[in-house]
Design a protein around this motif. Structure first.
Motif, PDB file in Angstrom:
ATOM      1  N   LEU A 333     -29.138  57.234  43.845  1.00 34.63           N
ATOM      2  CA  LEU A 333     -29.198  57.924  42.556  1.00 34.63           C
ATOM      3  C   LEU A 333     -27.821  58.012  41.908  1.00 34.63           C
ATOM      4  N   LEU A 599     -26.358  66.928  38.847  1.00 39.43           N
ATOM      5  CA  LEU A 599     -27.555  67.755  38.982  1.00 39.43           C
ATOM      6  C   LEU A 599     -28.403  67.381  40.197  1.00 39.43           C
ATOM      7  N   VAL A 600     -28.136  66.222  40.795  1.00 37.25           N
ATOM      8  CA  VAL A 600     -28.951  65.773  41.927  1.00 37.25           C
ATOM      9  C   VAL A 600     -28.956  66.774  43.083  1.00 37.25           C
ATOM     10  N   MET A 603     -31.604  69.461  43.209  1.00 35.66           N
ATOM     11  CA  MET A 603     -32.984  69.087  43.501  1.00 35.66           C
ATOM     12  C   MET A 603     -33.355  69.367  44.948  1.00 35.66           C
ATOM     13  N   GLY A 610     -37.992  69.155  47.029  1.00 34.41           N
ATOM     14  CA  GLY A 610     -36.744  68.457  46.730  1.00 34.41           C
ATOM     15  C   GLY A 610     -36.076  67.851  47.940  1.00 34.41           C
ATOM     16  N   ALA A 637     -36.520  62.089  39.673  1.00 36.46           N
ATOM     17  CA  ALA A 637     -35.060  62.239  39.655  1.00 36.46           C
ATOM     18  C   ALA A 637     -34.407  61.064  38.945  1.00 36.46           C
ATOM     19  N   GLY A 640     -35.048  61.373  35.306  1.00 33.20           N
ATOM     20  CA  GLY A 640     -34.217  62.461  34.798  1.00 33.20           C
ATOM     21  C   GLY A 640     -32.773  62.039  34.621  1.00 33.20           C
ATOM     22  N   ILE A 641     -32.246  61.277  35.574  1.00 29.86           N
ATOM     23  CA  ILE A 641     -30.871  60.778  35.469  1.00 29.86           C
ATOM     24  C   ILE A 641     -30.740  59.842  34.269  1.00 29.86           C
ATOM     25  N   VAL A 672     -35.048  67.030  36.829  1.00 28.35           N
ATOM     26  CA  VAL A 672     -34.305  67.210  38.071  1.00 28.35           C
ATOM     27  C   VAL A 672     -34.628  68.538  38.744  1.00 28.35           C
ATOM     28  N   TYR A 673     -35.463  69.357  38.095  1.00 29.94           N
ATOM     29  CA  TYR A 673     -35.946  70.570  38.765  1.00 29.94           C
ATOM     30  C   TYR A 673     -37.334  70.248  39.314  1.00 29.94           C
ATOM     31  N   ASP A 679     -41.877  68.605  35.394  1.00 30.69           N
ATOM     32  CA  ASP A 679     -41.960  67.137  35.411  1.00 30.69           C
ATOM     33  C   ASP A 679     -42.828  66.628  34.262  1.00 30.69           C
TER      34      ASP A 679
END
Length: 705
Positions: A333, A599-600, A603, A610, A637, A640-641, A672-673, A679
């Protein structure tokens, strides 16, 4: 680390990296790894022999049982002696061996000899040490602080002294920091005479794993693996506008994986890649930021990672293979974030396609030097076969040595030496084999000093109970803040439930912990910041139900990311030295490329699902894993990235409007949450932006920089 030397400059078309720039970049490597003296003659031979003996001793200890009460002090003695003989007390004494350096080295060995002489009896009298015990203990602490100052900076020794002062003057501190205080005799007994302080977990890992991995990395370096990985990356990624950026991402992953050093990876790759990045259209700061971001990933990348990764295994009493497993998806990621930024750059700024001249095809390189890939994965293969991490890296080193002979230009002992065309003794002494053994020992010196200093901190924290106090304070602050957030949430119509309070408290605890790690990381290296925060901050998250492996990986990840920020932003500063850009502007560009990855870590601490990003923490847990859940959290994730990258860049397929940009940023935060509702909202926002972008058309901009 060998630098490019091509008629005092390395040039690609009109872009030239001067010798002065390369020398400046070398200074940043020295700031991270230490600026050691260079000698000639008999003294150089003696110190090389001393370093080779150190490596051979630790290789022997990998296959034969050497008790901890012998191995750890001997490791510290080797490291201290070499530090005092190789690292000057001040710049004006560079490349000169001073009489006090010899005295310090001899005293270091004498103190450890005293430990070995008394053996178990020394530990038996740790609660009532003699005056001589106390003198030797204080002397060793002072020598370690001085060795750390010489091999890195004064900051960590200063932090260590603050912790020692905390232990000594506890009764005079205000609540809640007050404790009964400990005298010199109690401190020296705990820190010097047992395996809990200086010779504790950190030095244990340094003496058993870290030095073996530095030896392994040196064998790879001197067999030409680093050059092959760079050449292969640039050959494999040619032919597109984003090729130069892609090659940096791939090269930093391949080169950084076995090195574990962010600055060294940045400089080695930058000396080759910057001219191509400039030709492609990158400005000085943008190119430097990309190089630094890629180099930073070296500390996160399997199979070696940074030195702190070995400490995770030891702190949690798990296999190092489990640590590699946990690092796999976060590493992917991290590089995905940089890769997406590179792709956006190519479209946003109309990058030029760079045609590499006089290069071999990637397939031809792979056919000739395939064995370097074997060396890279050998460690993991041996672990999967059931070998311990120590034996795995030992045998991987042997495999690297044997495979180096598959090509004459990679052989660690030249073919001509075997044919009798080189002097028998001199030819062997100057071979890559001896240089690798020497480099393995020299490469661990800074880390060994950091681990010994960190051992003092861990010993003080354990003795005074500071970790529990600190965790209680963090949890109190988080609880107060959570109450306020829940009150605000209920005003908006949400139900006030215990689960909501817990989630808010966990979120704030994670935020506070990340800030603590970041602040500590501004002052000390990754290894030290991880150790300090693992003992004072991890317990708070664990108390809130976060699995211990997730809490430690969270801290490790942020300890690495803290290196993006001054004054420890050595990778961006080194990249700026190569590109000629402004150091702080280069640092901000590095922030741009790494920002989505920040932010990873949240998670894998904010929700049980997560931890799928950590592949449930171990191979044992992986057997019962819900692969659908792991795939779901990984994909969300990644999306989100990508959304965050587009929002921060203000560009997805084309330039975003203000509303599209905020939609992407919000979508990234939602994705990322790891919660189903978030989601769905995040994916809906991303789809909406994609549709809006496809219905519009806009042009390209100018080059970054």
């Amino acid at each position: 680390m060998a630098m490019s030397d091509n008629n005092n400059a390395l040039a690609r078309d009109d872009v030239v990296i001067s010798e002065e720039a390369l020398k400046k970049a070398e200074e940043f490597i020295e700031e991270e790894e230490g600026a050691h003296n260079r000698y000639a003659g008999a003294l150089a031979v003696f110190l090389t022999a001393f370093a080779v003996v150190m490596s051979l001793f630790h290789l022997y200890a990998a296959v034969e049982i050497v008790p901890a009460y012998i191995l750890r002090p001997v490791h510290v003695a080797f490291a201290l002696a070499l530090v005092f003989l190789l690292f000057p007390a001040a710049p004006r004494f560079r490349h000169r061996l001073m009489w006090w350096d010899v005295i310090f080295a001899i005293v270091s060995i004498a103190i450890v000899a005293y430990i070995l002489y008394w053996g178990d009896e020394l530990g038996d009298r740790a609660t009532l040490p003699t005056v001589i015990d106390q003198v030797f203990g204080v002397a060793l602490i002072l020598l370690i602080l001085e060795g750390n100052r010489r091999s890195s900076t004064w900051i960590l020794p200063f932090v260590v002294m603050l912790f020692i002062a905390y232990a000594l003057f506890g009764p005079y501190l205000p609540p809640p920091w007050t404790h009964k205080g400990y005298e010199i005799s109690r401190l020296t007994g705990s820190l010097y005479m047992t395996l809990e302080g200086i010779f504790g977990v950190a030095v244990d890992v340094s003496s058993t794993l870290i030095i073996l991995f530095t030896i392994f990395g040196a064998f790879l370096q001197y067999s030409g693996a680093g050059k092959f990985f760079i050449d292969f990356s640039f050959s494999a990624m040619g032919g597109k506008p984003s090729s130069a950026g892609r090659a940096v991402v791939m090269g930093s992953f391949l080169l950084g994986g076995p090195s574990g050093s962010g600055v060294a990876t940045t400089v080695t790759l930058g000396s080759v890649a910057y001219p191509l990045l400039a030709k492609s259209g990158y400005g000085k700061e943008a190119a430097g930021g990309l190089l630094a971001a890629g180099g930073l990933g070296a500390i996160l990348s399997p199979p070696v990672l940074g030195a702190a990764a070995f400490l995770i295994a030891e702190f949690l009493k798990i296999s190092y293979l489990d640590v590699i497993l946990m690092a796999t998806i976060p590493t992917i990621l991290f590089y995905l974030a940089i890769f997406i930024m590179v792709e956006i750059d190519a479209r946003k700024f109309g990058m030029k396609t760079v045609v590499l001249e006089k290069h071999q095809r990637a397939l031809d390189l792979a056919k000739r030097y395939w064995f370097h890939f074997v060396s890279l994965v050998a460690i993991v293969v041996f672990m999967l076969l059931g070998y311990s991490p120590v034996l795995s890296v030992f045998w991987a080193t042997i495999v690297t040595f044997v495979l180096s002979f598959f090509q004459s230009d990679s052989a660690l002992i030249p073919y001509d030496w075997f044919r009798g065309r080189l002097p028998w003794i001199k030819g062997f002494w100057e071979s890559g084999f001896i240089k690798a053994l020497e480099g393995g020992s020299l490469g661990v010196l800074t880390v060994a000093m950091t681990c010994a200093s960190a051992g003092i901190i861990v010993g003080v924290v354990t003795l005074t109970g500071l970790g529990l106090k600190f965790s209680a304070i963090v949890l109190d602050y988080a609880d107060s803040g959570a109450q306020g957030l829940v009150g605000l949430w209920t005003m908006l119509g949400a139900a006030n439930t215990p689960a909501l309070l817990h989630d808010m408290k966990l979120l704030l605890t994670a935020v506070y912990t990340s800030l603590i790690v970041w602040i500590v990381g501004l002052a000390v290296p990754v290894t030290a910041s991880y150790i300090i925060c693992a003992v004072i901050a991890a317990p708070a998250m664990i108390k809130l139900g976060v699995p211990d492996f997730a809490a430690h990986m969270f801290i490790f990840y942020y300890a690495v990311l803290s290196e993006v920020s001054p004054p420890t932003a050595l990778s961006p500063f080194a990249a700026a030295a190569i590109t000629g850009g402004g150091p702080y502007r280069t640092t901000m560009q590095c922030w741009k490329y790494t920002a989505p990855a920040f932010l990873v870590p949240f998670m894998f601490v904010l929700d049980p699902s997560g931890i799928g990003l950590l592949l449930n923490g171990s191979f044992k847990n992986l057997a019962q894993a819900n692969w659908l859940s792991i795939a779901e959290v990984t994909v969300t994730a990644a999306i989100g990235i990508a959304a965050l990258a587009g929002g921060l860049q203000g560009w997805l397929f084309r330039k975003t409007t203000g509303s599209e940009r905020w939609m992407l940023i919000i979508a990234g935060l939602m994705l990322v949450y790891p919660r189903a509702l978030f989601d769905v909202i995040g994916l809906a926002l991303v789809v909406a932006v994609v549709v809006m972008q496809k219905l519009r058309h806009t042009g390209v901009q100018t080059a970054p920089g």
